[in-house]
Scaffold this active site. Structure first.
Site, PDB file in Angstrom:
ATOM      1  N   GLY A  15     -19.797  73.392  80.775  1.00 16.68           N
ATOM      2  CA  GLY A  15     -18.820  72.973  79.771  1.00 16.68           C
ATOM      3  C   GLY A  15     -18.808  73.839  78.532  1.00 16.68           C
ATOM      4  N   SER A  16     -18.809  75.174  78.725  1.00 19.17           N
ATOM      5  CA  SER A  16     -18.852  76.029  77.531  1.00 19.17           C
ATOM      6  C   SER A  16     -17.588  75.872  76.690  1.00 19.17           C
ATOM      7  CB  SER A  16     -19.081  77.492  77.910  1.00 19.17           C
ATOM      8  OG  SER A  16     -17.906  78.094  78.396  1.00 19.17           O
ATOM      9  N   ARG A  93     -12.419  68.809  89.857  1.00 21.62           N
ATOM     10  CA  ARG A  93     -11.759  67.935  90.848  1.00 21.62           C
ATOM     11  C   ARG A  93     -10.251  67.910  90.608  1.00 21.62           C
ATOM     12  NH1 ARG A  93     -14.368  67.236  95.239  1.00 21.62           N
ATOM     13  NH2 ARG A  93     -12.903  65.553  95.691  1.00 21.62           N
ATOM     14  N   HIS A 111      -7.290  78.202  81.582  1.00 19.55           N
ATOM     15  CA  HIS A 111      -7.419  78.918  82.856  1.00 19.55           C
ATOM     16  C   HIS A 111      -7.707  80.391  82.552  1.00 19.55           C
ATOM     17  CE1 HIS A 111      -6.651  79.874  87.068  1.00 19.55           C
ATOM     18  NE2 HIS A 111      -5.958  80.917  86.643  1.00 19.55           N
ATOM     19  N   ASP A 145       0.977  70.221  90.086  1.00 17.94           N
ATOM     20  CA  ASP A 145       0.872  71.537  90.705  1.00 17.94           C
ATOM     21  C   ASP A 145      -0.220  72.316  89.947  1.00 17.94           C
ATOM     22  OD1 ASP A 145       1.620  73.466  92.438  1.00 17.94           O
ATOM     23  OD2 ASP A 145       3.504  73.978  91.420  1.00 17.94           O
ATOM     24  N   ASP A 147      -2.627  74.817  88.071  1.00 21.56           N
ATOM     25  CA  ASP A 147      -2.449  76.020  87.263  1.00 21.56           C
ATOM     26  C   ASP A 147      -0.983  76.293  86.957  1.00 21.56           C
ATOM     27  OD1 ASP A 147      -5.206  76.309  87.317  1.00 21.56           O
ATOM     28  OD2 ASP A 147      -5.148  77.603  89.083  1.00 21.56           O
TER      29      ASP A 147
HETATM   30  C1  4DW Z   1      -8.667  73.165  89.385  1.00 27.87           C
HETATM   31  C2  4DW Z   1      -7.716  72.813  90.322  1.00 27.87           C
HETATM   32  C3  4DW Z   1      -8.081  72.340  91.567  1.00 27.87           C
HETATM   33  C4  4DW Z   1      -9.408  72.191  91.901  1.00 27.87           C
HETATM   34  C5  4DW Z   1     -10.362  72.545  90.959  1.00 27.87           C
HETATM   35  C6  4DW Z   1      -9.992  73.010  89.721  1.00 27.87           C
HETATM   36  C7  4DW Z   1      -8.243  73.759  88.065  1.00 27.87           C
HETATM   37  C8  4DW Z   1      -8.080  72.737  86.912  1.00 27.87           C
HETATM   38  C9  4DW Z   1      -7.759  71.373  87.370  1.00 27.87           C
HETATM   39  C10 4DW Z   1      -8.725  70.429  87.657  1.00 27.87           C
HETATM   40  N1  4DW Z   1      -8.136  69.306  88.131  1.00 27.87           N
HETATM   41  C11 4DW Z   1      -6.797  69.514  88.166  1.00 27.87           C
HETATM   42  C12 4DW Z   1      -6.520  70.787  87.693  1.00 27.87           C
HETATM   43  C13 4DW Z   1      -5.140  71.191  87.678  1.00 27.87           C
HETATM   44  O1  4DW Z   1      -4.762  72.299  87.280  1.00 27.87           O
HETATM   45  N2  4DW Z   1      -4.213  70.309  88.119  1.00 27.87           N
HETATM   46  C14 4DW Z   1      -4.540  69.078  88.564  1.00 27.87           C
HETATM   47  N3  4DW Z   1      -5.844  68.654  88.578  1.00 27.87           N
HETATM   48  N4  4DW Z   1      -3.609  68.263  89.026  1.00 27.87           N
HETATM   49  C15 4DW Z   1      -9.802  71.681  93.282  1.00 27.87           C
HETATM   50  O2  4DW Z   1      -8.987  71.691  94.201  1.00 27.87           O
HETATM   51  N5  4DW Z   1     -11.059  71.210  93.459  1.00 27.87           N
HETATM   52  C16 4DW Z   1     -11.589  70.743  94.713  1.00 27.87           C
HETATM   53  C17 4DW Z   1     -13.054  70.444  94.658  1.00 27.87           C
HETATM   54  C18 4DW Z   1     -13.978  71.315  94.229  1.00 27.87           C
HETATM   55  C19 4DW Z   1     -15.394  70.882  94.023  1.00 27.87           C
HETATM   56  O3  4DW Z   1     -15.695  69.671  94.029  1.00 27.87           O
HETATM   57  O4  4DW Z   1     -16.256  71.768  93.775  1.00 27.87           O
HETATM   58  C20 4DW Z   1     -11.013  69.399  95.087  1.00 27.87           C
HETATM   59  O5  4DW Z   1     -10.891  69.141  96.284  1.00 27.87           O
HETATM   60  O6  4DW Z   1     -10.750  68.586  94.194  1.00 27.87           O
END
Ligand code: 4DW
Length: 216
Positions: A15-16, A93, A111, A145, A147
């Protein structure tokens, strides 16, 4: 200054960027305060920093919950602490569309690329592979969606010959720590208006009056 906006920060790791936000809020003139740091991971390093800074923490594990249920649990933790803005800071997540819509234009992420280039993971490797000469970072409102979403602030850095991923990442991270607090300040001051896919940044004082000396 009027009352400070109450912010929840969501993390999964060290969490930097959350630290950078906490440090910004130490300025009494900053228009937001962090009321809770929430992690889906019980061992996230950033939790210790938040505790040390006297900020409430919550752990909302995703394990065993479907996305909508995890989103609802996060929503409950955020509201319990009275937050009305949410900042993602290395939160890993994917948030379900219900959560994202409930927090529309009050949910912010940083990002590590100049969006819309290099969405997704491994942005630094992608930038090096593409041979771009300028890289950077983006603070934006979150949409379902990944990013995508209206851009609030960006910062650019040079890509140097022979840069490793780690060197480029460190150069960009320093700028993330600079523009995330700046973007949150603008949002907390009510200066960011969303118009379709874009934001419009209003003047410091919505009355249009001028002061000398002026405030940022
Ligand atoms: C992001 C997007 C998807 C996953 C991980 C990070 C970038 C930031 C973000 C977090 N949560 C978000 C965003 C976003 O931009 N938009 C939405 N939510 N709606 C990702 O797919 N992570 C996977 C798991 C990774 C893990 O546990 O290490 C997942 O299946 O959730």
């Amino acid at each position: 200054m009027t009352t400070r906006r109450k912010v929840a920060v969501l993390i999964s790791g060290r969490g930097s960027n959350m630290r950078a936000l906490v440090e910004a809020t130490r300025d009494p003139g900053y228009p937001a305060s962090i009321v809770v740091v929430i992690s889906n991971m019980a061992d996230a390093g950033g939790l210790d920093f938040a505790r040390g800074a006297g900020i409430a923490t919550e752990i909302v594990p995703h394990r065993g919950l479907d996305r909508a249920a995890h989103g609802a649990a996060l929503d409950a933790a955020i509201r319990k602490h009275g937050a009305d803005l949410v900042c993602l800071a290395g939160f890993m997540r994917l948030l379900d569309p219900g959560f994202v819509e409930a927090w529309r234009d009050r949910l912010i992420n940083v990002h590590p690329s100049l969006l819309p280039s290099f969405r997704g993971l491994d942005t630094h490797a992608k930038a090096l592979a593409a041979g771009v000469k300028i890289a950077g970072c983006t603070v934006h409102f979150v949409r379902a969606d990944v990013d995508a979403g209206p851009i609030i602030a960006q910062a650019a850095v040079p890509v140097r010959d022979g840069d490793t991923e780690a060197e480029l990442a460190a150069r960009i991270l320093a700028q993330e720590h600079r523009i995330y607090p700046l973007a949150l300040r603008l949002v907390a001051e009510g200066r960011v208006r969303v118009e379709g896919d874009r934001t419009i940044i209003g003047a410091p004082d919505a009355t249009g009056s001028l002061a000398n000396p002026s405030t940022p």
